[in-house]
Design a protein around this motif. Structure first.
Motif, PDB file in Angstrom:
ATOM      1  N   GLN A 148       0.823  -1.199   0.000  1.00 37.88           N
ATOM      2  CA  GLN A 148       0.000   0.000   0.000  1.00 37.88           C
ATOM      3  C   GLN A 148       0.859   1.252   0.000  1.00 37.88           C
ATOM      4  O   GLN A 148       0.589   2.212  -0.732  1.00 37.88           O
ATOM      5  CB  GLN A 148      -0.927  -0.016   1.219  1.00 37.88           C
ATOM      6  CG  GLN A 148      -1.820   1.214   1.320  1.00 37.88           C
ATOM      7  CD  GLN A 148      -2.671   1.210   2.574  1.00 37.88           C
ATOM      8  OE1 GLN A 148      -2.542   0.313   3.413  1.00 37.88           O
ATOM      9  NE2 GLN A 148      -3.525   2.216   2.714  1.00 37.88           N
ATOM     10  N   TRP A 149       1.916   1.276   0.812  1.00 35.49           N
ATOM     11  CA  TRP A 149       2.806   2.430   0.856  1.00 35.49           C
ATOM     12  C   TRP A 149       3.598   2.560  -0.445  1.00 35.49           C
ATOM     13  O   TRP A 149       3.845   3.667  -0.924  1.00 35.49           O
ATOM     14  CB  TRP A 149       3.745   2.321   2.050  1.00 35.49           C
ATOM     15  CG  TRP A 149       3.098   2.704   3.346  1.00 35.49           C
ATOM     16  CD1 TRP A 149       2.439   1.883   4.216  1.00 35.49           C
ATOM     17  CD2 TRP A 149       3.018   4.018   3.892  1.00 35.49           C
ATOM     18  NE1 TRP A 149       1.960   2.596   5.286  1.00 35.49           N
ATOM     19  CE2 TRP A 149       2.310   3.918   5.111  1.00 35.49           C
ATOM     20  CE3 TRP A 149       3.479   5.274   3.490  1.00 35.49           C
ATOM     21  CZ2 TRP A 149       2.045   5.018   5.923  1.00 35.49           C
ATOM     22  CZ3 TRP A 149       3.225   6.361   4.291  1.00 35.49           C
ATOM     23  CH2 TRP A 149       2.509   6.240   5.494  1.00 35.49           C
ATOM     24  N   GLN A 150       4.010   1.423  -1.010  1.00 35.10           N
ATOM     25  CA  GLN A 150       4.734   1.482  -2.277  1.00 35.10           C
ATOM     26  C   GLN A 150       3.845   2.049  -3.378  1.00 35.10           C
ATOM     27  O   GLN A 150       4.304   2.841  -4.212  1.00 35.10           O
ATOM     28  CB  GLN A 150       5.222   0.081  -2.667  1.00 35.10           C
ATOM     29  CG  GLN A 150       6.065  -0.627  -1.630  1.00 35.10           C
ATOM     30  CD  GLN A 150       7.384   0.089  -1.323  1.00 35.10           C
ATOM     31  OE1 GLN A 150       7.839   0.936  -2.083  1.00 35.10           O
ATOM     32  NE2 GLN A 150       7.985  -0.255  -0.189  1.00 35.10           N
ATOM     33  N   ALA A 165      10.013   5.215  -9.523  1.00 32.09           N
ATOM     34  CA  ALA A 165       9.518   5.528  -8.181  1.00 32.09           C
ATOM     35  C   ALA A 165      10.493   5.050  -7.120  1.00 32.09           C
ATOM     36  O   ALA A 165      11.065   3.955  -7.235  1.00 32.09           O
ATOM     37  CB  ALA A 165       8.154   4.880  -7.959  1.00 32.09           C
ATOM     38  N   PRO A 166      10.732   5.839  -6.067  1.00 35.41           N
ATOM     39  CA  PRO A 166      11.619   5.398  -4.981  1.00 35.41           C
ATOM     40  C   PRO A 166      10.963   4.305  -4.145  1.00 35.41           C
ATOM     41  O   PRO A 166       9.736   4.166  -4.111  1.00 35.41           O
ATOM     42  CB  PRO A 166      11.823   6.677  -4.163  1.00 35.41           C
ATOM     43  CG  PRO A 166      10.600   7.490  -4.433  1.00 35.41           C
ATOM     44  CD  PRO A 166      10.188   7.185  -5.841  1.00 35.41           C
ATOM     45  N   GLU A 167      11.782   3.531  -3.480  1.00 38.58           N
ATOM     46  CA  GLU A 167      11.304   2.458  -2.608  1.00 38.58           C
ATOM     47  C   GLU A 167      11.118   3.010  -1.201  1.00 38.58           C
ATOM     48  O   GLU A 167      11.974   3.735  -0.697  1.00 38.58           O
ATOM     49  CB  GLU A 167      12.315   1.306  -2.595  1.00 38.58           C
ATOM     50  CG  GLU A 167      11.858   0.102  -1.788  1.00 38.58           C
ATOM     51  CD  GLU A 167      12.897  -1.004  -1.783  1.00 38.58           C
ATOM     52  OE1 GLU A 167      12.567  -2.140  -1.415  1.00 38.58           O
ATOM     53  OE2 GLU A 167      14.060  -0.717  -2.152  1.00 38.58           O
ATOM     54  N   VAL A 168       9.999   2.666  -0.564  1.00 40.41           N
ATOM     55  CA  VAL A 168       9.689   3.144   0.778  1.00 40.41           C
ATOM     56  C   VAL A 168      10.123   2.083   1.788  1.00 40.41           C
ATOM     57  O   VAL A 168       9.800   0.902   1.642  1.00 40.41           O
ATOM     58  CB  VAL A 168       8.187   3.448   0.932  1.00 40.41           C
ATOM     59  CG1 VAL A 168       7.885   3.981   2.333  1.00 40.41           C
ATOM     60  CG2 VAL A 168       7.738   4.447  -0.127  1.00 40.41           C
ATOM     61  N   MET A 169      10.879   2.522   2.788  1.00 39.37           N
ATOM     62  CA  MET A 169      11.383   1.640   3.838  1.00 39.37           C
ATOM     63  C   MET A 169      10.954   2.173   5.192  1.00 39.37           C
ATOM     64  O   MET A 169      10.742   3.378   5.369  1.00 39.37           O
ATOM     65  CB  MET A 169      12.917   1.554   3.775  1.00 39.37           C
ATOM     66  CG  MET A 169      13.482   1.224   2.405  1.00 39.37           C
ATOM     67  SD  MET A 169      13.215  -0.494   1.931  1.00 39.37           S
ATOM     68  CE  MET A 169      14.221  -1.345   3.144  1.00 39.37           C
ATOM     69  N   TRP A 170      10.842   1.266   6.170  1.00 35.45           N
ATOM     70  CA  TRP A 170      10.620   1.660   7.560  1.00 35.45           C
ATOM     71  C   TRP A 170      11.930   1.584   8.306  1.00 35.45           C
ATOM     72  O   TRP A 170      12.665   0.597   8.183  1.00 35.45           O
ATOM     73  CB  TRP A 170       9.589   0.745   8.245  1.00 35.45           C
ATOM     74  CG  TRP A 170       8.208   0.857   7.688  1.00 35.45           C
ATOM     75  CD1 TRP A 170       7.507  -0.104   7.020  1.00 35.45           C
ATOM     76  CD2 TRP A 170       7.358   2.000   7.737  1.00 35.45           C
ATOM     77  NE1 TRP A 170       6.279   0.358   6.646  1.00 35.45           N
ATOM     78  CE2 TRP A 170       6.157   1.657   7.084  1.00 35.45           C
ATOM     79  CE3 TRP A 170       7.491   3.291   8.263  1.00 35.45           C
ATOM     80  CZ2 TRP A 170       5.101   2.549   6.937  1.00 35.45           C
ATOM     81  CZ3 TRP A 170       6.441   4.176   8.119  1.00 35.45           C
ATOM     82  CH2 TRP A 170       5.270   3.811   7.475  1.00 35.45           C
TER      83      TRP A 170
END
Length: 760
Positions: A148-150, A165-170
């Motif tokens: 969902q965040w990606q 698109a950049p990759e989203v990390m926690w």
């Protein structure tokens, strides 16, 4: 890179309901100005200037290493060439021989210097992988965000035209600030876990801010700048070590005492340390400017309440002046003010002006020095000074010119940036004095002596003032839709012509001052303008600026605004309503009536015609005795007569209207010169052996000389008040004053003898 100024709140305990808070009613705001990306971005231009200065510092370290390792062979080659030089022949033939003979040795010195810059660049590129990886590891154990965040990040990236698109990390549990990092081609957005507990509008604002950095294309450039900065100190240290080893090998004694007692190394260390400190502070300044751009890009065409809520929730901080200088982010209150008044970050601050001037001066002198060394013995040697002026002038055009234009068009009530202009000139002089290239040359000043410190800042200040005047002329027009990108291409071209021409004329003037001395001021002025080898390019540049100014003055219904703005600016509080289809009036200003601007601009064109007619009539009525027997002298009197027409038109507009008259003078003065030169050429049209070649000389020489006068007179014009005179009175008074002054100036010229002529 950390991108939001404060810490993001940690996740609340389950069941708190914080993550499901409803979106508050948010009214869409007016579109914010989109900061130009790519090479037309002033922020990117400042980064490129900083990288160029650091690389050129590495080139200077390479030059010192050349002197340590190959200095003996280079000196032997110079001595051999001087000893074998022919004693007979003209000075030009001697210079050509010396160029050919010393060419290989000089080119080898340039290659070794470039090797130093190449090492810095290679290490800096390597840091593109090392530094982001180090930051990602410091973020602790990371995990990939959910699909969902990606998808949300990909949607925002597509909206902002990001190809990949950049990759989203926690991040880890102790990470409290989001940042964007990664190697080229794989950029990651790392978010704190607490973002998941924020209201959707705030979480979306944080994500959009990070993607805005990627859309601006500055993530890789930021890391490259930092990498080059970290790579430069060891490269600068190598020459010092080389000198110490050279002393030890030559004396077989302790090298520290004789080496460090020599002033060169102390001066080298001081200048290198100053350069690194300035580069660090400049980098932080640009980082803070970049945050404003990311904020505005992220909310363009969208509500700002989410981002404002994130910023307003940050705890207040008290920073010292040093902490403010080293901070990566501007203060929270500054970011909130920018979101509410989008034109604020578009204004050029005093720090911006100081940075641009300092780095541009360093770049120009270093590139010119490098080109003169590398082009020795080749046909390109005549373009060495032009190379330095072209590189520095182009970056000045974007870093200063485009930035000023955006600010003035976004806030047309903004005052003339007089103090910023003054800081620009002062910082140019400081850059020529403190640069690393000047180590060991304090007795002769910069590349062309101390005269360069006097001429280049003065003419750059004139170019900056002319750029502001042209922007005000453009912004004076009303109404019309947002223009195409071709309009901004013309704007950038005009600024390149102004700044490159100013630097080129300043270099020529400095060289002639060194050669002839300050007592031959008139000769220096003529050789830098009318008789300059670069007169054709100078005249072409002034002609382009004049055409853009004239088009701006006579086409008030086709204005373009700042990038990203629609045809009409949103009204400011207390602002008078705009007429239908026209730009709103400025605060406290009456809206322009239809045709009023046309009358104002036709008035300036009328002065051009009056000046040209008076100059031509006086020249035809009086023929100096010295010109009756020499066609060469008669032609030169014609050229100077055309210059007088444009110069008087410029002086009259500044006299009657103060600083406000410079805008119209940008097209009126060149027009007067051309209108005068045409009839003066046509009078001898039947006697020219090459009439079109003669026409070229009649156009180029006077315009090149007028360009020098315009740049110099623009400096005091910037500090004049703006006078307002009734239109009818201004027309009558201006015409009478122009005719009288032009007649007097031409008569004085014709009775001056050979003082302004090139004797043959």
């Amino acid at each position: 890179m950390k991108d939001l100024a404060g810490a993001v709140a940690p996740a609340p305990p389950p069941g708190s309901g914080a993550g499901s808070a409803a979106l508050e009613d948010e009214a869409p705001t007016a579109p914010s100005p989109e900061h130009m990306s790519g090479l037309l971005s002033p922020t990117r231009a400042r980064y490129l200037l900083l990288v160029a200065v650091l690389l050129l510092a590495g080139a200077f370290a390479g030059r010192i290493m050349h002197n340590v390792l190959l200095g003996s062979s280079w000196g032997a080659a110079m001595s051999r060439c001087l000893g074998e030089a022919p004693t007979a022949g003209t000075p030009a033939e001697f210079s050509d021989y010396l160029q050919r003979c010393t060419g290989p040795a000089e080119q080898r010195r340039a290659l070794v210097s470039l090797a130093g810059a190449s090492v810095v660049m290679t290490l800096g590129v390597a840091c593109l992988w090392v530094l982001p990886l180090r930051l990602l590891r410091r973020a602790g154990p990371m995990s990939v965000a959910s699909a969902q965040w990606q998808e949300r990040a990909a949607s925002v990236a597509a909206e902002m035209r990001v190809k990949r698109a950049p990759e989203v990390m926690w991040g880890s549990a102790w990470l409290n600030q989001p940042f964007t990092a990664g190697r080229p081609g794989r950029i990651r957005i790392v978010l704190p876990l607490g973002v998941r507990a924020l209201p959707p509008a705030q979480a979306d604002a944080i994500l959009r801010h990070e993607v805005a950095h990627v859309a601006a294309g500055d993530v890789t450039l930021v890391w490259l700048t930092r990498g080059v900065w970290w790579a430069l100190p060891p490269v600068l240290l190598v020459p010092a070590v080389g000198i110490v080893l050279q002393v030890w090998l030559q004396t077989r004694r302790n090298p520290l005492v004789p080496t460090f007692s020599h002033g060169f190394l102390w001066e080298y260390a001081l200048r290198a340390g100053l350069l690194l400190a300035v580069a660090a502070l400049v980098s932080q300044l640009v980082l803070r400017s970049r945050e404003h751009e990311a904020d505005l890009r992220s909310v363009r065409g969208r509500p700002t309440a989410g981002l404002e809520a994130v910023l307003a929730g940050q705890p207040p901080r008290t920073r010292t002046w040093l902490q403010r200088g080293l901070a990566n982010h501007p203060p929270t209150e500054s970011r909130l003010a920018v979101l509410r008044r989008a034109h604020l970050p578009l204004r050029v601050s005093l720090l911006d002006a100081a940075v641009i001037g300092l780095l541009s001066a360093m770049t120009m002198d270093a590139v010119t020095n490098m080109a003169e060394t590398g082009f020795t013995g080749t046909p390109l040697i005549s373009y060495a000074r032009l190379t330095g002026a072209l590189v520095a002038g182009s970056l000045l055009a974007v870093g200063w010119g485009v930035a000023v234009w955006r600010g003035l068009l976004a806030d047309r009530a903004a005052p003339l940036p007089r103090l910023a202009l003054l800081v620009l000139g002062i910082s140019m002089a400081a850059g020529l004095l403190v640069q690393l290239e000047r180590t060991g040359t304090a007795e002769r000043g910069s590349l062309f002596g101390w005269s360069l410190v006097a001429t280049v800042p003065l003419l750059t200040l004139g170019a900056g003032t002319s750029s502001v005047a042209l922007a005000r002329l453009w912004g004076r027009r009303r109404g019309g839709p947002h223009g195409s990108s071709w309009g901004w291409v013309a704007v950038v071209g005009a600024n390149v012509a102004l700044f490159v021409g100013a630097l080129r004329i300043g270099q020529d003037g400095a060289l002639f001052f060194v050669t002839l001395g300050w007592s031959h001021m008139i000769d220096v002025i003529e050789l830098s303008g009318l008789y300059s080898v670069s007169a054709a390019s100078t005249a072409l540049g002034l002609g382009g600026v004049a055409l853009l100014a004239l088009w701006s003055a006579l086409r008030p219904d086709h204005a373009i605004g700042p990038p990203g703005l629609p045809g009409q600016m949103p009204g400011l509080p207390g602002q008078m309503p705009a007429l239908p289809g026209r730009m709103p009036a400025l605060p406290g200003q009456m809206p322009a009536l239809p045709g009023q601007e046309q009358r104002i601009n036709l008035y300036a064109v009328t002065l051009s015609g009056v000046a040209a007619a008076a100059a031509v009539a006086t020249r035809w009525a009086v023929e100096p005795p010295i010109a009756r027997h020499s066609a060469v002298y008669s032609t030169q009197f014609d050229w100077w007569t055309a210059v007088c027409a444009g110069l008087v038109c410029l002086v009259v507009l500044l006299t009657l209207h103060g600083a406000g008259g410079l805008s119209d003078a940008l097209y009126a003065a060149p027009l007067a010169t051309i209108l005068a030169a045409g009839p003066l050429w046509a009078r001898h049209a039947t006697s020219w052996h090459h009439p079109w070649g003669a026409a070229e000389h009649y156009a180029i020489g006077p315009l090149a000389q007028l360009a020098l006068f315009l740049l110099v007179l623009a400096v005091p014009a910037a500090f004049l008040p703006t006078y307002r005179i009734r239109q009818r009175r201004a027309t009558l008074l201006g015409a009478l004053l122009t005719a009288a002054l032009t007649t007097a100036a031409v008569l004085a010229l014709l009775h001056s003898g050979t003082g302004l002529l090139e004797l043959t």
